[in-house]
Design a protein around this motif. Structure first.
Motif: not given
Length: 477
Positions: A398-402
């Motif tokens: 998921p993009p929220q990881m970074a």
């Protein structure tokens, strides 16, 4: 009254931009400065430098008051590299704890060269073209996964030489193998191995990897003492067995245990293939003659990988590795060769420090100030490297990881999806490519994954846009 309004406005902007600094919060959470004001200044500097990689301090700070505050921070006697990196080290440990499998701890030394009218204020690193070079040396240790994802730094050492004599001159006076390791610069390899192992608190998972400079018998003994593993390239043909022959003598008698084909680049940068002949065996390695009373013999495994034939436009590949890891098959051997090949990742990290942050272009006048600045650059460089490799190792995460939600929304608005992309699931890779496109990445079907340069350009541009959006929201509502 005017001062109060200015402070109130600055506080509002800080609240509006708080989301974009979550990565900073994570990397500084464990920092403990001797004064709270130093901690606040450090957080601000990290955000400023991270959003304007490669720019000078005046360009980053944008006014004299902030520039002067930055100079005072780097020259403050109560600030050192340990204070600056303490939070990052703890964040690294957290990332390692959450992961599974072996952790490769890559060790290497690099130097930063500077031109100064008063080089004595900094020190010296060595000689180049017969001239003594002004600069700072850095020995760093970087924890990565077996896929090459960098979790962060685990140890770092800085030093300079007040008077450079040169190793050749020293060897005329003393046998370096008889000098205690505590009196040599090589002690940095042992200190970083111990510090990294203690920090990660998982010696059995760690594999410490180094080039030929790390072929140090005391390092092998220390690894055995603390219960961790090492994998190093050898430069010394050590005594083996009963002491009447060397490692090379035993390797010559080993039959080829298998072949392994790898892809390499020739001198023109074109792709090429190399076919490696693989040999391995376990043997008894003896300490140097002058230190046999102090250190025990060790049972280690030697791995020899030599290219078959002679390539035309590059050097022939030949690796001789020593390890205390179990190696019992061709599969085990190939795994260890692939792990050692990860060593170049730390050289990429050093390249980001020099080319991305442009550490060698700094005009700070003393070694202490430069070391503090480079320590900040280390955190910023790790973040760029981490995002680059995260995109390659876990593209479907998921993009929220970074990234924050604000960054994701801005990227959706700024960088339009290509045909067909809008219907796909929005993954981390999807947004990292958008960041890279802001930095000049073309994202053609035949292009390789984006590299560090376009990602750090894109991150700098995205941060400026975020700040503009936050100020616009404040002004226009």
């Amino acid at each position: 009254m005017g001062l109060k309004l200015k402070e109130r406005g600055a506080a509002s902007i800080q609240r509006l931009t708080s989301d974009i600094e979550t990565w900073i919060d994570r990397e500084v959470a464990g920092c403990e400065f001797k004064d709270e004001r130093l901690g606040r200044r450090f957080c601000k500097l990290l955000g400023q430098i991270g959003s304007d990689m490669g720019q000078s301090i005046p360009q980053i700070c944008r006014d004299w008051a902030n520039t002067k505050a930055a100079y005072r921070f780097f020259s403050n006697e109560r600030v050192n590299e340990a204070d600056i990196l303490r939070g990052h080290f703890e964040a690294t440990r957290g990332r390692v704890t959450e992961a599974e499998g072996p952790i490769l701890v890559l060790h290497d030394t690099t130097e930063f060269s500077f031109k100064r009218e008063k080089p004595d204020l900094i020190g010296f690193t060595g000689k180049t073209a017969g001239r003594t070079q002004c600069g700072v040396l850095m020995h760093s240790s970087l924890a990565v996964t077996t896929e090459g994802l960098p979790f962060g730094l685990t140890a770092i050492k800085f030093w300079t030489r007040k008077k450079f004599k040169g190793t050749t001159a020293l060897k005329r006076k003393v046998n370096p193998t008889r000098v205690p390791i505590e009196h040599k610069e090589s002690i940095r390899w042992l200190e970083n191995l111990r510090q990294s192992t203690d920090l990660l608190a998982a010696p059995g998972r760690c594999v410490h990897i180094g080039d030929r400079e790390s072929d140090i018998y005391e390092l092998f003994c220390l690894a055995e003492e603390v219960g961790t593993h090492f994998l190093v390239r050898t430069c010394v043909d050590r005594l083996a067995g009963d002491g009447n022959h060397t490692i090379a003598d035993e390797v010559d008698e080993i039959t080829i245990k298998g072949l392994h084909r790898i892809e390499v680049k020739d001198s023109n940068g074109d792709s090429d293939e190399a076919l490696l002949e693989i040999r391995f065996c376990k043997l008894r390695v003896l300490p140097p003659i002058g230190k046999q009373k102090k250190y025990p013999a060790l049972n280690l495994t030697v791995i020899h990988a030599q290219e078959r034939g002679m390539p035309k436009r590059r050097k022939k590949i030949e690796w001789k590795l020593l390890t205390n890891l179990p190696v019992k098959s061709r599969k085990d051997t190939i795994e260890k060769l692939e792990w050692y090949a990860m060593r170049w990742k730390i050289e990429v990290f050093h390249k980001i420090l020099k080319s991305g942050c442009k550490a060698e272009e700094s005009k700070l006048r003393t070694a202490e100030r430069l070391v503090n600045l480079i320590a900040v650059f280390c955190i910023v460089s790790w973040r760029v490297f981490w995002m680059t490799m995260l995109n390659r190792s876990t593209p479907n995460a998921p993009p929220q990881m970074a990234m924050t939600e604000i960054e994701i929304k801005l990227l959706d608005h700024l960088v339009k999806d290509r045909n067909g992309d809008s219907t796909r699931r929005k993954t981390l890779s999807h947004y990292v490519v958008k960041v890279a496109r802001l930095g000049g990445y073309l994202a053609r079907a035949s292009d390789p994954p984006p590299g560090n340069i376009v990602i750090w350009r894109g991150l700098s541009k995205l941060t400026d846009i975020e700040l503009g959006a936050a100020i616009g929201t404040k002004i226009y509502g």
